[in-house]
Design an enzyme around this catalytic site. Structure first.
Site, PDB file in Angstrom:
ATOM      1  N   ALA A   1      16.698 -10.321  14.040  1.00 24.62           N
ATOM      2  CA  ALA A   1      16.497 -11.776  14.039  1.00 24.62           C
ATOM      3  C   ALA A   1      15.549 -12.176  12.914  1.00 24.62           C
ATOM      4  O   ALA A   1      15.790 -13.156  12.197  1.00 24.62           O
ATOM      5  CB  ALA A   1      15.940 -12.229  15.396  1.00 24.62           C
TER       6      ALA A   1
ATOM      7  N   ASN B   1       7.303  -8.486   1.036  1.00 26.87           N
ATOM      8  CA  ASN B   1       7.808  -7.164   1.408  1.00 26.87           C
ATOM      9  C   ASN B   1       7.258  -6.662   2.744  1.00 26.87           C
ATOM     10  O   ASN B   1       7.920  -5.869   3.412  1.00 26.87           O
ATOM     11  CB  ASN B   1       7.447  -6.170   0.295  1.00 26.87           C
ATOM     12  CG  ASN B   1       7.632  -4.738   0.725  1.00 26.87           C
ATOM     13  OD1 ASN B   1       8.745  -4.226   0.765  1.00 26.87           O
ATOM     14  ND2 ASN B   1       6.532  -4.064   1.078  1.00 26.87           N
TER      15      ASN B   1
ATOM     16  N   SER C   1       0.819  -1.214   0.000  1.00 26.76           N
ATOM     17  CA  SER C   1       0.000   0.000   0.000  1.00 26.76           C
ATOM     18  C   SER C   1       0.850   1.260   0.000  1.00 26.76           C
ATOM     19  O   SER C   1       0.394   2.325  -0.393  1.00 26.76           O
ATOM     20  CB  SER C   1      -0.939  -0.013   1.212  1.00 26.76           C
ATOM     21  OG  SER C   1      -0.227  -0.302   2.399  1.00 26.76           O
TER      22      SER C   1
ATOM     23  N   ILE D   1      16.428   3.616   3.211  1.00 27.95           N
ATOM     24  CA  ILE D   1      15.713   4.049   2.017  1.00 27.95           C
ATOM     25  C   ILE D   1      14.736   5.166   2.407  1.00 27.95           C
ATOM     26  O   ILE D   1      14.081   5.071   3.457  1.00 27.95           O
ATOM     27  CB  ILE D   1      14.931   2.858   1.400  1.00 27.95           C
ATOM     28  CG1 ILE D   1      15.857   1.652   1.125  1.00 27.95           C
ATOM     29  CG2 ILE D   1      14.193   3.284   0.129  1.00 27.95           C
ATOM     30  CD1 ILE D   1      16.980   1.884   0.136  1.00 27.95           C
TER      31      ILE D   1
ATOM     32  N   TYR E   1      13.840  -7.313  15.120  1.00 34.17           N
ATOM     33  CA  TYR E   1      13.855  -7.040  13.674  1.00 34.17           C
ATOM     34  C   TYR E   1      15.055  -7.711  13.007  1.00 34.17           C
ATOM     35  O   TYR E   1      14.928  -8.351  11.955  1.00 34.17           O
ATOM     36  CB  TYR E   1      13.902  -5.516  13.484  1.00 34.17           C
ATOM     37  CG  TYR E   1      13.844  -5.044  12.056  1.00 34.17           C
ATOM     38  CD1 TYR E   1      12.655  -5.105  11.331  1.00 34.17           C
ATOM     39  CD2 TYR E   1      14.971  -4.496  11.444  1.00 34.17           C
ATOM     40  CE1 TYR E   1      12.602  -4.638  10.020  1.00 34.17           C
ATOM     41  CE2 TYR E   1      14.922  -4.024  10.138  1.00 34.17           C
ATOM     42  CZ  TYR E   1      13.731  -4.093   9.433  1.00 34.17           C
ATOM     43  OH  TYR E   1      13.684  -3.626   8.136  1.00 34.17           O
TER      44      TYR E   1
HETATM   45  P1  NDP Z   1       6.374   1.068   5.335  1.00 35.01           P
HETATM   46  O1  NDP Z   1       6.179   1.125   6.803  1.00 35.01           O
HETATM   47  O2  NDP Z   1       6.439   2.316   4.526  1.00 35.01           O
HETATM   48  O3  NDP Z   1       5.251   0.117   4.715  1.00 35.01           O
HETATM   49  C1  NDP Z   1       5.034  -1.120   5.289  1.00 35.01           C
HETATM   50  C2  NDP Z   1       4.049  -1.873   4.455  1.00 35.01           C
HETATM   51  O4  NDP Z   1       3.869  -3.151   5.063  1.00 35.01           O
HETATM   52  C3  NDP Z   1       2.712  -1.185   4.411  1.00 35.01           C
HETATM   53  O5  NDP Z   1       2.173  -1.300   3.117  1.00 35.01           O
HETATM   54  C4  NDP Z   1       1.880  -1.974   5.419  1.00 35.01           C
HETATM   55  O6  NDP Z   1       0.515  -2.073   5.046  1.00 35.01           O
HETATM   56  C5  NDP Z   1       2.497  -3.341   5.287  1.00 35.01           C
HETATM   57  N1  NDP Z   1       2.270  -4.176   6.447  1.00 35.01           N
HETATM   58  C6  NDP Z   1       2.691  -4.007   7.712  1.00 35.01           C
HETATM   59  N2  NDP Z   1       2.248  -5.001   8.499  1.00 35.01           N
HETATM   60  C7  NDP Z   1       1.524  -5.818   7.690  1.00 35.01           C
HETATM   61  C8  NDP Z   1       0.810  -7.024   7.897  1.00 35.01           C
HETATM   62  N3  NDP Z   1       0.746  -7.591   9.100  1.00 35.01           N
HETATM   63  N4  NDP Z   1       0.173  -7.579   6.847  1.00 35.01           N
HETATM   64  C9  NDP Z   1       0.224  -7.022   5.619  1.00 35.01           C
HETATM   65  N5  NDP Z   1       0.885  -5.883   5.358  1.00 35.01           N
HETATM   66  C10 NDP Z   1       1.522  -5.297   6.385  1.00 35.01           C
HETATM   67  O7  NDP Z   1       7.677   0.146   5.118  1.00 35.01           O
HETATM   68  P2  NDP Z   1       8.892   0.273   4.100  1.00 35.01           P
HETATM   69  O8  NDP Z   1       8.402   0.526   2.737  1.00 35.01           O
HETATM   70  O9  NDP Z   1       9.882   1.174   4.717  1.00 35.01           O
HETATM   71  O10 NDP Z   1       9.483  -1.204   4.211  1.00 35.01           O
HETATM   72  C11 NDP Z   1       9.111  -2.252   3.335  1.00 35.01           C
HETATM   73  C12 NDP Z   1      10.011  -3.442   3.609  1.00 35.01           C
HETATM   74  O11 NDP Z   1      11.379  -3.067   3.434  1.00 35.01           O
HETATM   75  C13 NDP Z   1       9.903  -3.986   5.035  1.00 35.01           C
HETATM   76  O12 NDP Z   1      10.018  -5.382   5.021  1.00 35.01           O
HETATM   77  C14 NDP Z   1      11.090  -3.354   5.720  1.00 35.01           C
HETATM   78  O13 NDP Z   1      11.525  -4.115   6.817  1.00 35.01           O
HETATM   79  C15 NDP Z   1      12.114  -3.369   4.598  1.00 35.01           C
HETATM   80  N6  NDP Z   1      13.192  -2.394   4.776  1.00 35.01           N
HETATM   81  C16 NDP Z   1      12.936  -1.040   4.741  1.00 35.01           C
HETATM   82  C17 NDP Z   1      13.980  -0.154   4.886  1.00 35.01           C
HETATM   83  C18 NDP Z   1      13.780   1.341   4.809  1.00 35.01           C
HETATM   84  O14 NDP Z   1      14.777   2.073   4.928  1.00 35.01           O
HETATM   85  N7  NDP Z   1      12.600   1.837   4.604  1.00 35.01           N
HETATM   86  C19 NDP Z   1      15.357  -0.622   5.115  1.00 35.01           C
HETATM   87  C20 NDP Z   1      15.504  -2.051   5.134  1.00 35.01           C
HETATM   88  C21 NDP Z   1      14.446  -2.889   4.964  1.00 35.01           C
HETATM   89  P3  NDP Z   1      -0.675  -1.175   5.710  1.00 35.01           P
HETATM   90  O15 NDP Z   1      -0.166   0.238   5.782  1.00 35.01           O
HETATM   91  O16 NDP Z   1      -1.781  -1.365   4.736  1.00 35.01           O
HETATM   92  O17 NDP Z   1      -0.957  -1.769   7.046  1.00 35.01           O
END
Ligand code: NDP
Length: 250
Positions: A160, A93, A17, A191, A158
Site C-alpha cells: 500500500a 529512498n 547509510s 536487489i 508495504y
Molecule cells: P536497507 O534496509 O538496506 O536500508 C534502509 C535505509 O533506510 C537505511 O539507511 C535506514 O537508515 C533507512 N531508514 C529506515 N527507516 C528510516 C527512517 N525512519 N528515517 C530515515 N531513514 C530510515 O534497505 P534497502 O537498501 O534494501 O532499501 C532501500 C529502498 O529500496 C527502500 O525504500 C526499499 O523499500 C526499496 N526497495 C528495496 C528492495 C530490495 O530488494 N532491497 C526492493 C524494492 C524496493 P538507518 O540504518 O540509519 O536507520
C-alpha cells in the site's frame, strides 16, 4: 529546460547509510553533486560513506533524522540549506518492511510502514518543494517497489505504501511540470541488499524462478537510473514508474 544547468547541484538522499541509498549517494557524488546523507540509526555507516566521498574529492555531510517525523525532516533540510543552499535533487529512498498476514497485522505494523515509506516521502518532498519552485528546477526521485505494482503475501502495508508513492508521483509531476521539476518513481525488484540476503535460500530459489533474468539485481542497477533521472539528460521524463527488476513486473 536548460536553465540552471551550470549550478553545482545539491542532493538529499534519505536512508542513505546503507543498501540502495548508499549506492545512490556514491553515484550522485561521482557526478559532482554535493550529497546530504540522511540516516536514522546507522551513524557509523553514514560517516564511512561521507568520508569515502570526501576522500575522492567530493562534498558530503551526514544528517540524522527519522523521516516519519516532520519536525526532524524540516530541521535537516534547514541544515542543508544553511550549509550549501537549497536542495535541487531529492531521493526519497528511506523505507522499511514489517511483514505479517493482514489478519494478524497489528496497527503498529501498519502505521510504522505507512509513516516511514509514505508519510516520509510526503514530509521530505513538501519541505524541499518551495525552493525548487522558486528556482524553477528540481528532481524528485522516489524509490517504490515491484511489490507496489504486483502485491505480495504478508506485505499489504508495504504494498500500500509503495503503490501510494506511484500515485503521489503522478499527481505531483502534473502540479510542478511547468517549473522544470520532474518527479519519477523507480521500482526495484529483488536487489542484493541486507533485506534480500536474510531470506531463506529456499525462498530465494523460488523467487528466482519468477524473474525472467533469473538473477537478483545489484544496488548499482538502481543507482545508475537514479543518476540519470537526477541529470539534465532526463529533462523530458516525468510522472513515470521505471522498473529495474530483471523483468519481474512484466
Ligand atoms: P536497507 O534496509 O538496506 O536500508 C534502509 C535505509 O533506510 C537505511 O539507511 C535506514 O537508515 C533507512 N531508514 C529506515 N527507516 C528510516 C527512517 N525512519 N528515517 C530515515 N531513514 C530510515 O534497505 P534497502 O537498501 O534494501 O532499501 C532501500 C529502498 O529500496 C527502500 O525504500 C526499499 O523499500 C526499496 N526497495 C528495496 C528492495 C530490495 O530488494 N532491497 C526492493 C524494492 C524496493 P538507518 O540504518 O540509519 O536507520
Amino acid at each position: 529546460m536548460k536553465e540552471n544547468a551550470q549550478k553545482e547541484k545539491i542532493a538529499l538522499v534519505t536512508g542513505a547509510s546503507k543498501g540502495i541509498g548508499k549506492a545512490i549517494t556514491l553515484k550522485l557524488a561521482s557526478m559532482g553533486i554535493k550529497v546530504a546523507i540522511n540516516y536514522n540509526s546507522s551513524k557509523d555507516d553514514a560517516k564511512e560513506t561521507a568520508d569515502k566521498i570526501i576522500a575522492n574529492g567530493g562534498s558530503a555531510i551526514i544528517l540524522k533524522a527519522d523521516v516519519s517525523n516532520y519536525d526532524e525532516v524540516q530541521e535537516i533540510i534547514k541544515e542543508v540549506d544553511s550549509t550549501w543552499g537549497p536542495i535541487d535533487i531529492l531521493v526519497n529512498n528511506a523505507g522499511i518492511i514489517s511483514d505479517n498476514l493482514l489478519v494478524r497485522m497489528s496497527i503498529e505494523e501498519w502505521t510504522k510502514v505507512i509513516n516511514t515509506n509514505l508519510n516520509g516521502t510526503f514530509y521530505c518532498t513538501r519541505s524541499v518543494l518551495r525552493n525548487m519552485l522558486k528556482n524553477r528546477w528540481g528532481r524528485i526521485i522516489n524509490i517504490g517497489s515491484v511489490v507496489g505494482l504486483r502485491g505480495n503475501i504478508g506485505q499489504t502495508n508495504y504494498a500500500a505504501s509503495k503503490a501510494a508513492i506511484i500515485g503521489f508521483t503522478k499527481a505531483l509531476a502534473k502540479e510542478v511540470a511547468a517549473r522544470n521539476i520532474t518527479v519519477n518513481t523507480v521500482t526495484p525488484g529483488y536487489i542484493n541488499t541486507e533485506t534480500v540476503d536474510i531470506l531463506p535460500q529456499k525462498l530465494k530459489d523460488h523467487i528466482l524462478t519468477h524473474i525472467p533474468q533469473q538473477q537478483f539485481g545489484e544496488k548499482e542497477d538502481i543507482a545508475h537510473i537514479v543518476g540519470f533521472l537526477a541529470s539534465q539528460e532526463s529533462n523530458y521524463i516525468t510522472g513515470q514508474t521505471i522498473s529495474v527488476d530483471g523483468g519481474l513486473a512484466i
